[in-house]
Design a protein around this motif. Structure first.
Motif, PDB file in Angstrom:
ATOM      1  N   GLY A  16     -10.046   3.771   8.798  1.00 48.70           N
ATOM      2  CA  GLY A  16      -9.213   2.971   7.904  1.00 48.70           C
ATOM      3  C   GLY A  16      -9.983   2.013   7.032  1.00 48.70           C
ATOM      4  O   GLY A  16      -9.404   1.374   6.161  1.00 48.70           O
ATOM      5  N   VAL A  38      -2.617   6.006  -2.311  1.00 50.24           N
ATOM      6  CA  VAL A  38      -2.661   5.147  -1.117  1.00 50.24           C
ATOM      7  C   VAL A  38      -1.607   4.052  -1.242  1.00 50.24           C
ATOM      8  O   VAL A  38      -0.868   3.773  -0.286  1.00 50.24           O
ATOM      9  CB  VAL A  38      -4.069   4.554  -0.898  1.00 50.24           C
ATOM     10  CG1 VAL A  38      -4.044   3.465   0.165  1.00 50.24           C
ATOM     11  CG2 VAL A  38      -5.059   5.646  -0.512  1.00 50.24           C
ATOM     12  N   GLN A  39      -1.503   3.440  -2.404  1.00 48.71           N
ATOM     13  CA  GLN A  39      -0.510   2.388  -2.608  1.00 48.71           C
ATOM     14  C   GLN A  39       0.913   2.924  -2.436  1.00 48.71           C
ATOM     15  O   GLN A  39       1.769   2.245  -1.862  1.00 48.71           O
ATOM     16  CB  GLN A  39      -0.679   1.748  -3.988  1.00 48.71           C
ATOM     17  CG  GLN A  39      -1.921   0.890  -4.082  1.00 48.71           C
ATOM     18  CD  GLN A  39      -2.212   0.415  -5.494  1.00 48.71           C
ATOM     19  OE1 GLN A  39      -1.820   1.045  -6.483  1.00 48.71           O
ATOM     20  NE2 GLN A  39      -2.917  -0.709  -5.598  1.00 48.71           N
ATOM     21  N   GLU A  42       1.576   3.397   1.208  1.00 49.68           N
ATOM     22  CA  GLU A  42       1.847   2.088   1.806  1.00 49.68           C
ATOM     23  C   GLU A  42       3.244   1.598   1.435  1.00 49.68           C
ATOM     24  O   GLU A  42       3.992   1.110   2.283  1.00 49.68           O
ATOM     25  CB  GLU A  42       0.801   1.065   1.357  1.00 49.68           C
ATOM     26  CG  GLU A  42      -0.575   1.329   1.906  1.00 49.68           C
ATOM     27  CD  GLU A  42      -1.667   0.474   1.280  1.00 49.68           C
ATOM     28  OE1 GLU A  42      -2.743   0.399   1.878  1.00 49.68           O
ATOM     29  OE2 GLU A  42      -1.438  -0.102   0.188  1.00 49.68           O
ATOM     30  N   ARG A  43       3.609   1.741   0.171  1.00 50.96           N
ATOM     31  CA  ARG A  43       4.913   1.265  -0.322  1.00 50.96           C
ATOM     32  C   ARG A  43       6.064   1.972   0.394  1.00 50.96           C
ATOM     33  O   ARG A  43       7.084   1.370   0.702  1.00 50.96           O
ATOM     34  CB  ARG A  43       5.027   1.486  -1.829  1.00 50.96           C
ATOM     35  CG  ARG A  43       6.274   0.837  -2.451  1.00 50.96           C
ATOM     36  CD  ARG A  43       6.486   1.240  -3.898  1.00 50.96           C
ATOM     37  NE  ARG A  43       6.842   2.646  -4.046  1.00 50.96           N
ATOM     38  CZ  ARG A  43       8.030   3.183  -3.715  1.00 50.96           C
ATOM     39  NH1 ARG A  43       8.974   2.430  -3.202  1.00 50.96           N
ATOM     40  NH2 ARG A  43       8.271   4.464  -3.898  1.00 50.96           N
ATOM     41  N   ASP A  45       6.007   3.121   3.388  1.00 55.24           N
ATOM     42  CA  ASP A  45       5.864   2.917   4.838  1.00 55.24           C
ATOM     43  C   ASP A  45       5.326   4.127   5.594  1.00 55.24           C
ATOM     44  O   ASP A  45       5.455   4.197   6.809  1.00 55.24           O
ATOM     45  CB  ASP A  45       7.179   2.473   5.472  1.00 55.24           C
ATOM     46  CG  ASP A  45       7.190   0.994   5.773  1.00 55.24           C
ATOM     47  OD1 ASP A  45       6.171   0.334   5.537  1.00 55.24           O
ATOM     48  OD2 ASP A  45       8.224   0.501   6.249  1.00 55.24           O
ATOM     49  N   ILE A  47       2.079   4.756   5.460  1.00 55.70           N
ATOM     50  CA  ILE A  47       0.993   3.945   6.019  1.00 55.70           C
ATOM     51  C   ILE A  47       1.607   2.577   6.280  1.00 55.70           C
ATOM     52  O   ILE A  47       1.995   1.877   5.352  1.00 55.70           O
ATOM     53  CB  ILE A  47      -0.202   3.827   5.054  1.00 55.70           C
ATOM     54  CG1 ILE A  47      -0.834   5.174   4.802  1.00 55.70           C
ATOM     55  CG2 ILE A  47      -1.231   2.834   5.614  1.00 55.70           C
ATOM     56  CD1 ILE A  47      -1.946   5.167   3.758  1.00 55.70           C
ATOM     57  N   GLN A  48       1.693   2.209   7.563  1.00 54.94           N
ATOM     58  CA  GLN A  48       2.353   0.954   7.921  1.00 54.94           C
ATOM     59  C   GLN A  48       1.381  -0.189   8.117  1.00 54.94           C
ATOM     60  O   GLN A  48       1.802  -1.333   8.240  1.00 54.94           O
ATOM     61  CB  GLN A  48       3.191   1.145   9.174  1.00 54.94           C
ATOM     62  CG  GLN A  48       4.353   2.078   8.939  1.00 54.94           C
ATOM     63  CD  GLN A  48       5.254   2.177  10.143  1.00 54.94           C
ATOM     64  OE1 GLN A  48       4.782   2.160  11.278  1.00 54.94           O
ATOM     65  NE2 GLN A  48       6.537   2.290   9.911  1.00 54.94           N
ATOM     66  N   GLY A  49       0.091   0.099   8.174  1.00 50.37           N
ATOM     67  CA  GLY A  49      -0.875  -0.973   8.330  1.00 50.37           C
ATOM     68  C   GLY A  49      -2.223  -0.441   8.762  1.00 50.37           C
ATOM     69  O   GLY A  49      -2.406   0.757   8.955  1.00 50.37           O
ATOM     70  N   TYR A  50      -3.144  -1.355   8.908  1.00 50.60           N
ATOM     71  CA  TYR A  50      -4.509  -1.048   9.322  1.00 50.60           C
ATOM     72  C   TYR A  50      -4.847  -1.997  10.462  1.00 50.60           C
ATOM     73  O   TYR A  50      -4.373  -3.127  10.494  1.00 50.60           O
ATOM     74  CB  TYR A  50      -5.482  -1.260   8.158  1.00 50.60           C
ATOM     75  CG  TYR A  50      -5.145  -0.418   6.948  1.00 50.60           C
ATOM     76  CD1 TYR A  50      -5.701   0.839   6.788  1.00 50.60           C
ATOM     77  CD2 TYR A  50      -4.251  -0.878   5.981  1.00 50.60           C
ATOM     78  CE1 TYR A  50      -5.382   1.619   5.678  1.00 50.60           C
ATOM     79  CE2 TYR A  50      -3.928  -0.109   4.890  1.00 50.60           C
ATOM     80  CZ  TYR A  50      -4.493   1.144   4.740  1.00 50.60           C
ATOM     81  OH  TYR A  50      -4.173   1.915   3.656  1.00 50.60           O
TER      82      TYR A  50
END
Length: 147
Positions: A16, A38-39, A42-43, A45, A47-50
């Motif tokens: 990550g 990637v954005q 993330e937007r 959800d 990808i919920q976090g690192y």
């Protein structure tokens, strides 16, 4: 989701901390296109976090167990009460509501068996909703994709 998004997710799951430029090189897109993807992941959800993966042994965690919990009542109120009690318990790294003979599966991490015994009696044993506790001790972990 297309093959580029799948590649992004696979690479970020492995590391990550990849820079956007390095990620772009690995998946075969420009840095700007990779950043936009990637954005968007993330937007939405996906990808919920690192997070950092910690070395449990170096942090003094030498005992891991999976613990099944049976509740004395199957009501929603009883479940909420148990979940509220367990949420801030530092030894519990995972809590899952499951199907089957028991209501919950916990991953419990302590320094050693003595610390687990204290946790078992002083924490789990004091939660009013708990009817049964079954402990499965982890002896070895040949595969763990969370690390």
């Amino acid at each position: 989701m297309d093959r580029f998004d799948e590649r992004i997710l696979r690479e970020l799951k492995l590391n990550g901390r990849l820079s956007n430029v390095e990620l772009a090189e690995r998946i075969g897109l420009s840095a700007s296109a990779t950043l936009r993807r990637v954005q968007e992941l993330e937007r939405t959800d996906i990808i919920q976090g690192y997070r950092a993966v910690l070395n449990s042994k170096k942090l003094g965690i030498g005992f891991i167990a999976y613990v099944t919990i049976g509740l004395s009542s199957h009501s929603k109120k009883s479940q909420r009460g148990f979940e509220e009690q367990i949420m801030d318990v530092e030894q519990v790294s995972e809590c899952h509501n499951v199907t089957g003979a028991n209501e919950y599966l916990l991953r419990v991490e302590t320094a050693d068996l003595t610390a687990y015994k204290r946790f078992h009696s002083d924490v789990l044993g004091e939660i009013a909703q708990v009817n049964s506790i079954t402990t499965l001790v982890v002896m070895e972990t040949p595969k763990d994709e969370r690390t």
